[in-house]
Design a protein around this motif. Sequence first.
Motif, PDB file in Angstrom:
ATOM      1  N   PHE A 124     -50.378-100.728 -71.890  1.00  0.00           N
ATOM      2  CA  PHE A 124     -50.193-101.587 -70.606  1.00  0.00           C
ATOM      3  C   PHE A 124     -49.108-102.447 -70.880  1.00  0.00           C
ATOM      4  CE2 PHE A 124     -54.709-100.263 -70.506  1.00  0.00           C
ATOM      5  CZ  PHE A 124     -54.683 -99.997 -69.404  1.00  0.00           C
ATOM      6  N   ARG A 125     -48.271-102.904 -69.832  1.00  0.00           N
ATOM      7  CA  ARG A 125     -47.522-103.909 -69.923  1.00  0.00           C
ATOM      8  C   ARG A 125     -47.900-105.460 -69.203  1.00  0.00           C
ATOM      9  NH1 ARG A 125     -43.060-101.377 -68.550  1.00  0.00           N
ATOM     10  NH2 ARG A 125     -42.204-101.155 -70.501  1.00  0.00           N
ATOM     11  N   LEU A 126     -47.963-106.131 -69.661  1.00  0.00           N
ATOM     12  CA  LEU A 126     -48.412-107.469 -69.195  1.00  0.00           C
ATOM     13  C   LEU A 126     -47.509-108.121 -68.138  1.00  0.00           C
ATOM     14  CD1 LEU A 126     -50.337-109.214 -72.117  1.00  0.00           C
ATOM     15  CD2 LEU A 126     -51.186-108.136 -70.440  1.00  0.00           C
ATOM     16  N   SER A 127     -48.200-108.441 -66.904  1.00  0.00           N
ATOM     17  CA  SER A 127     -47.414-109.035 -65.915  1.00  0.00           C
ATOM     18  C   SER A 127     -46.691-110.411 -66.449  1.00  0.00           C
ATOM     19  CB  SER A 127     -48.139-109.197 -64.695  1.00  0.00           C
ATOM     20  OG  SER A 127     -48.434-107.842 -64.149  1.00  0.00           O
ATOM     21  N   PRO A 128     -45.471-110.701 -65.589  1.00  0.00           N
ATOM     22  CA  PRO A 128     -45.094-112.057 -66.184  1.00  0.00           C
ATOM     23  C   PRO A 128     -45.914-113.237 -65.643  1.00  0.00           C
ATOM     24  CG  PRO A 128     -43.314-110.767 -65.065  1.00  0.00           C
ATOM     25  CD  PRO A 128     -44.747-109.958 -64.952  1.00  0.00           C
TER      26      PRO A 128
END
Length: 426
Positions: A422-426
């Motif tokens: 997963f790529r965490l949101s800013p």
Amino acid sequence: MPTTLRCPACSAPLEVPAQHAAVSRCPYCGVGVLLSERPQGTHAATNDPHADSIAEVVRILQSGHLIQAVKLYRERFGVGLKEAKDAVDQIAAGQPAGTVPHRSGGTGFGVGCAVMILLVIVGAVLIWRSSPAVERTSASPVAQESREPADAVSPGPAAPPALADEVLRFGSEGTGAGRFTDARGVAVDGAGRIYVAEYQGGRVQVFDSAGAFVTQWMADPKMPLVDLEADRGGTVYVVQYGRIRRYEGATGTLLGELPRPERMISYSDIALALDGTMWAVAGTSLIAHLGRDGAVRRTIDLRQAVGEDASPERVAVAGTGDVYVLDRWSDEVYHLAPDGRFVDRFGGPGDGPESTPSPEGIAIDARGRVLVSDLGRGIRVFDASGHYVGEFGGQEVVFGLAVTDRDEVIAAFRNRYQVVKFRLSP
């Protein structure tokens, strides 16, 4: 000929339902399971594949180590702490593991005259599980995609942004390259290489940052592999049989074993700090701070720190030096200051968004947020003070967690035989 009924979601044993019942409920994960019958003989019954695990639990109980037996049962069957303890109590009482005695006094999983084929109820509606945690909309970007027509008069409030977006998923069931049988440990090094460890057999597979298989190597094949960590230089730390061994991640070459003070019962989990030191769970109540060479700098008795009985299982350390300890007896997370002082606690049993009724893994992201994998409820996110932020990963059984410097989370979806990034949101 009898066979064994097991939950297709978490592999826990199922109690035989009443005659002609169409649905059975898993007492561990709560999933509703649809049952259908077909005449005996069209499907051969097989031996219970978990018999060896139960036998090992019995051996540990006979040696007088109740806590270790509960830990092993939970690790082998992927169930919650309370369920594992109840199951072990039943084993100690001479009852079949994982069963709930009928009111008439009988127990068992056997099915005569028919073989029951388990079919998972597909979709978001799970029988008997209508808690708020299940009813909430998934954090998945697909689940939050608007389905309203373009000319809708009142679109309503905008959906909150997702905490994380899935960017990679790989793996399937098996023993070949890129396949898993019981993958629970994940780690990532500074080059983005992903290491995935099987609980049994000592197998560690290495993947590049895009999920392509690179190689594999073997740790001790005789002992369960309970934790796996990697530093930025590609050195992999493996925890087996109470010991911490270092391997060259690219080749699996054994680099040595860290010293273990005899007064420590065993190491069962480690976390690498940014300064190269380590924090480790070191026995039934101890947390140890280790130097780069593995020498113990100090120990913290968690029971004394929190002022009550505590049993640490997992540990994570933030960039600030703050330490977060997962206690699966109380299902809580304890926050310790860098000097070991108890700061606060959060999580715990329940169905609310702030609860962690079946915690398994813990990690800290680059912002200092605490990520807790909760069996059957994906990954829950708390801020550094323990306030609930959100969740992602769906209603999945997630074990190992690893976080990169690039705001990526690597998670082991054990029951799906997959690893998800997963790529965490800013």
